[in-house]
Write an enzyme that holds these catalytic residues in place. Structure first.
Site, PDB file in Angstrom:
ATOM      1  N   ASP A  10       0.867  -1.167   0.000  1.00 41.16           N
ATOM      2  CA  ASP A  10       0.000   0.000   0.000  1.00 41.16           C
ATOM      3  C   ASP A  10       0.911   1.227   0.000  1.00 41.16           C
ATOM      4  O   ASP A  10       2.079   1.139   0.386  1.00 41.16           O
ATOM      5  CB  ASP A  10      -0.887  -0.022   1.247  1.00 41.16           C
ATOM      6  CG  ASP A  10      -1.814   1.172   1.310  1.00 41.16           C
ATOM      7  OD1 ASP A  10      -2.460   1.493   0.298  1.00 41.16           O
ATOM      8  OD2 ASP A  10      -1.890   1.801   2.390  1.00 41.16           O
ATOM      9  N   ASP A  12       0.040   4.977   1.042  1.00 43.30           N
ATOM     10  CA  ASP A  12      -0.086   5.893   2.175  1.00 43.30           C
ATOM     11  C   ASP A  12      -0.068   5.131   3.493  1.00 43.30           C
ATOM     12  O   ASP A  12      -0.854   4.234   3.717  1.00 43.30           O
ATOM     13  CB  ASP A  12      -1.375   6.711   2.055  1.00 43.30           C
ATOM     14  CG  ASP A  12      -1.433   7.485   0.745  1.00 43.30           C
ATOM     15  OD1 ASP A  12      -0.418   8.087   0.365  1.00 43.30           O
ATOM     16  OD2 ASP A  12      -2.503   7.474   0.096  1.00 43.30           O
TER      17      ASP A  12
END
Length: 186
Positions: A10, A12
């Site tokens: 991922d 953020d």
């Protein structure tokens, strides 16, 4: 399926720092001025590459669909990310939940399309995330899931394979698993 193993990351909260809103919910950087890598992100991606793992970023960016972020700003952030860390691909979902797309995590579409394009063995791959959507997407794709558990981690309906406190810890855990698998294959 045989193929190359990968690590899906991922963006953020995993590779770059999330900004915490007044409501306590993590948010993406609004622009390049707010973009900052998490400690050790560049080294972690190099270590993953040295293990022979593809590094694929999979990120939801629904603020584009919501009209609160411009696509070119997200693309500029991704260009900066590519300049800062070693990744093989970045897959983005620009949709919101109401769009009912197949690519918005927790659906596994981003992982499945990358697996198809790169010849990835999902059962030998890992998903590293900091939210329930990442863990569910990884599980639905058949990956081993690793949650970076932070003070802003929301409750999970499903459990990851393992919880760690940082990206560096996640990479160390993966390194041990790869070493065991390689040693067993000899």
């Amino acid at each position: 399926m045989s193929g190359r193993p990968a690590v899906f990351l991922d963006r953020d909260g995993v590779l770059n720092q999330s900004l915490i809103g007044a409501d306590g919910v993590p948010r993406p950087p609004a622009g390049l001025a707010q973009f900052a890598l998490v400690d050790g992100a560049a080294e972690a991606c190099c270590r993953l590459g040295a293990l022979g793992l593809l590094r694929i970023v999979v990120t939801n960016q629904p603020d584009v669909a919501r009209g609160t972020q411009r696509r070119e700003v997200v693309e500029a952030i991704h260009q900066r990310l590519r300049e800062s860390v070693s990744v093989d691909d970045i897959r983005i979902c620009y949709h919101d939940d109401d769009d009912l797309c197949d690519c918005r995590k927790p659906k596994p579409g981003l992982l499945l399309s990358a697996a198809n394009d790169w010849g990835i063995d999902l059962a030998a791959s890992f998903m590293i995330g900091d939210r329930w959507r990442d863990i569910e997407a990884g599980q639905r794709a058949g990956c081993t899931t690793i949650l970076i558990d932070t003070r802003t981690t929301q409750p999970l309906a499903i459990e990851p394979t393992v919880r760690v406190e940082s990206l560096s810890s996640a990479v160390s855990w993966i390194s041990e698993r790869v070493a065991r698998a390689t040693g067993a294959a000899r």
